[in-house]
Write a protein that holds these residues in place. Structure first.
Motif, mmCIF file in Angstrom:
data_model
loop_
_atom_site.group_PDB
_atom_site.id
_atom_site.type_symbol
_atom_site.label_atom_id
_atom_site.label_comp_id
_atom_site.label_asym_id
_atom_site.label_seq_id
_atom_site.Cartn_x
_atom_site.Cartn_y
_atom_site.Cartn_z
ATOM 1 N N VAL A 7 0.820 -1.222 0.000
ATOM 2 C CA VAL A 7 0.000 0.000 0.000
ATOM 3 C C VAL A 7 0.851 1.269 0.000
ATOM 4 O O VAL A 7 0.388 2.320 -0.432
ATOM 5 C CB VAL A 7 -0.985 0.077 1.200
ATOM 6 N N THR A 8 2.091 1.167 0.480
ATOM 7 C CA THR A 8 2.904 2.387 0.548
ATOM 8 C C THR A 8 3.845 2.496 -0.645
ATOM 9 O O THR A 8 4.103 1.520 -1.337
ATOM 10 C CB THR A 8 3.758 2.395 1.834
ATOM 11 N N LYS A 9 4.347 3.719 -0.847
ATOM 12 C CA LYS A 9 5.377 3.958 -1.857
ATOM 13 C C LYS A 9 6.489 4.761 -1.205
ATOM 14 O O LYS A 9 6.233 5.475 -0.237
ATOM 15 C CB LYS A 9 4.791 4.784 -3.007
ATOM 16 N N THR A 10 7.676 4.650 -1.761
ATOM 17 C CA THR A 10 8.733 5.524 -1.253
ATOM 18 C C THR A 10 8.490 6.921 -1.809
ATOM 19 O O THR A 10 7.916 7.080 -2.885
ATOM 20 C CB THR A 10 10.126 5.032 -1.699
ATOM 21 N N VAL A 11 8.904 7.923 -1.033
ATOM 22 C CA VAL A 11 8.738 9.298 -1.514
ATOM 23 C C VAL A 11 10.073 10.036 -1.470
ATOM 24 O O VAL A 11 10.896 9.784 -0.588
ATOM 25 C CB VAL A 11 7.678 10.079 -0.691
#
Ligand code: ATP
Ligand code: MG
Length: 422
Positions: A7-11
């Motif tokens: 569900v997450t992405k790196t930013v």
């Protein structure tokens, strides 16, 4: 776990009030998210780290015979009045409940645990006992700008031990010190964490803090040469105490101690009868006489440890998780484009899982190789395995431990056994 499904992405950039290194790295990697100063959500990867740390602590506390319980965070004012701490604990979160009742959110649990366990102690046969919990604590910290190091809502393991006398307490306290050292070692902080003498409670000369040395620390400690022992700055004026700690102490010796910045990752106290007096917790001795139960308390912060690992073990490329704490053991990066290569990489993923290795699999399509490798560095799994058309043509994968400078081309046959042995 497939990165395409995470569900997450790196930013790249995180714009938040908190510029601490741990918060920046953990947020960029998608492990945590700040709701407000000192208050964080734990996302899938971050929660795995936190749970791993908490499970290490759990195992070490069980080993010394403590039993896990869970106490309420919401507490009535009356128990805090009984120990005269309602107005003394400056970080206490106070709120009004239904019917205008004064309530507190637990910053620590002596007020709950002492009468609770006291109800099960009648005679010397019921002692010693130790309980612990791993729970969300609340403290209204005036300055919460250090990411997970100083939360207003944070995780704590707090343990409380109950004994017949000081000797019983002293013996258990020594066991607790060893259990704590095991926790820091397993979390990758063993070499940088010092057993530190700090000012005591009411009933003992000192308490012991566990201080992890790092330039980002908020505390100042003085290391005794050639040992893993240190003295907290606030103790440094107590000559008698210094004489007890520094071998062959002569006046002025303390000026030669090395001054270091450090993070307090744990704190243990001998409480004596400070709380059993307030709640009148007694036991009948062998002779039938009533005596006060004596207590110890032992705190450690899993979320602060997570932040400390992020501060201390990271490098300029990102996070570096020690084995036992890492969310996954292997970061498998697929740079494959052809159907046949992709399906060979899928086989590698399936094989790794089938031999019991936890894998984060970067199976994303349409993401550049540079981005994938950068993400692997940022997220910090202990081992990176790159599979591409080029490596597959040689029946190889490219293998690299997170700390290594260069990857090595490793034949598929030997690669699985290397991982299993690792
Ligand atoms: P500090 O001096 O850093 O404010 P403390 O001495 O008040 O900490 P303790 O009451 O000894 O903290 O709590 C036990 C452990 O809980 C600490 O050693 C630390 O690991 C953790 N801890 C305490 N306060 C926080 C916080 N605000 N955020 C995260 N962890 C914390
Ligand atoms: Mg403390």
């Amino acid at each position: 776990m497939r990165l395409s499904a995470l569900v997450t992405k790196t930013v790249k950039d995180v714009s938040q009030s908190d510029v601490s290194r741990n918060a920046q790295l953990l947020t960029k990697a998608g492990f945590v998210d700040q709701l407000m100063a000192g208050v964080y959500s734990y996302l899938p990867m971050g929660l795995r780290v936190l749970s791993n740390i908490e499970n290490i602590i759990r195992e070490e506390m069980e080993t010394i015979g403590a039993q896990e319980i869970l106490m309420p965070a919401l507490q009535p004012r009356e128990i805090w009045d009984q120990t005269e701490r309602w107005d003394k604990v400056d970080v206490l979160f106070k709120l009004k409940g239904a019917g205008d009742r004064d309530l507190a959110l637990g910053p620590t649990h002596e007020e709950v645990v002492t009468p609770l366990i006291g109800r099960f102690i009648q005679s010397y046969r019921d002692l010693p006992k130790a309980v612990y919990q791993i729970q969300t604590k609340f403290r209204n910290e005036p300055c919460a700008k250090s990411g997970l190091l100083r939360g207003r809502e944070f995780r704590m393991k707090d343990m409380y031990s109950f004994h017949m006398d000081q000797r019983g307490l002293d013996d258990f306290y020594k066991l607790a010190i060893e259990a704590y050292k095991n926790v820091y070692r397993r979390c990758g902080l063993g070499d940088s964490t010092l057993l530190t003498y700090a000012s005591g409670g009411v009933f003992s000369k000192y308490s012991h803090e566990f201080q992890t040395v790092t330039p980002y620390g908020e505390d100042i400690v003085y290391r005794v040469p050639d040992t893993d022992i240190a003295i907290n700055k606030e103790l440094m004026n107590d000559r008698d105490a210094l004489a007890g700690i520094i071998p062959n102490y002569k006046e002025g010796d303390e000026k030669n101690l090395e001054e270091l910045k450090a993070i307090e990752v744990g704190n243990i106290f001998k409480l004596g009868s400070r709380f059993t007096d307030s709640f009148n917790v007694e036991y009948a001795g062998v002779d039938g006489e009533k005596r006060k139960v004596v207590m110890g308390c032992y705190g450690i912060g899993p979320s602060r440890i997570m932040g400390t690992i992020a501060e201390v073990l990271s490098d300029d490329r990102g996070l570096v998780w020690p084995d036992e704490v890492a969310p996954y053991h292997v970061h498998l990066v697929s740079l494959c484009r052809d159907e046949s290569d992709i399906s060979r990489c899928e086989e590698i993923y399936a094989k790794l899982k089938s031999i019991g290795i936890s894998v984060l699999y970067d199976d994303r399509q349409g993401v550049q190789a540079g981005q994938k490798l950068g993400d692997a560095d940022l997220m910090g799994m202990p081992r990176r395995v790159v599979v591409s058309a080029k490596t597959l043509a040689d029946n190889c994968v490219e293998f690299m431990a997170r700390g290594d400078k260069e990857a090595t081309l490793t034949p598929l046959q030997t690669f699985y056994s290397v991982l299993v042995e690792d």
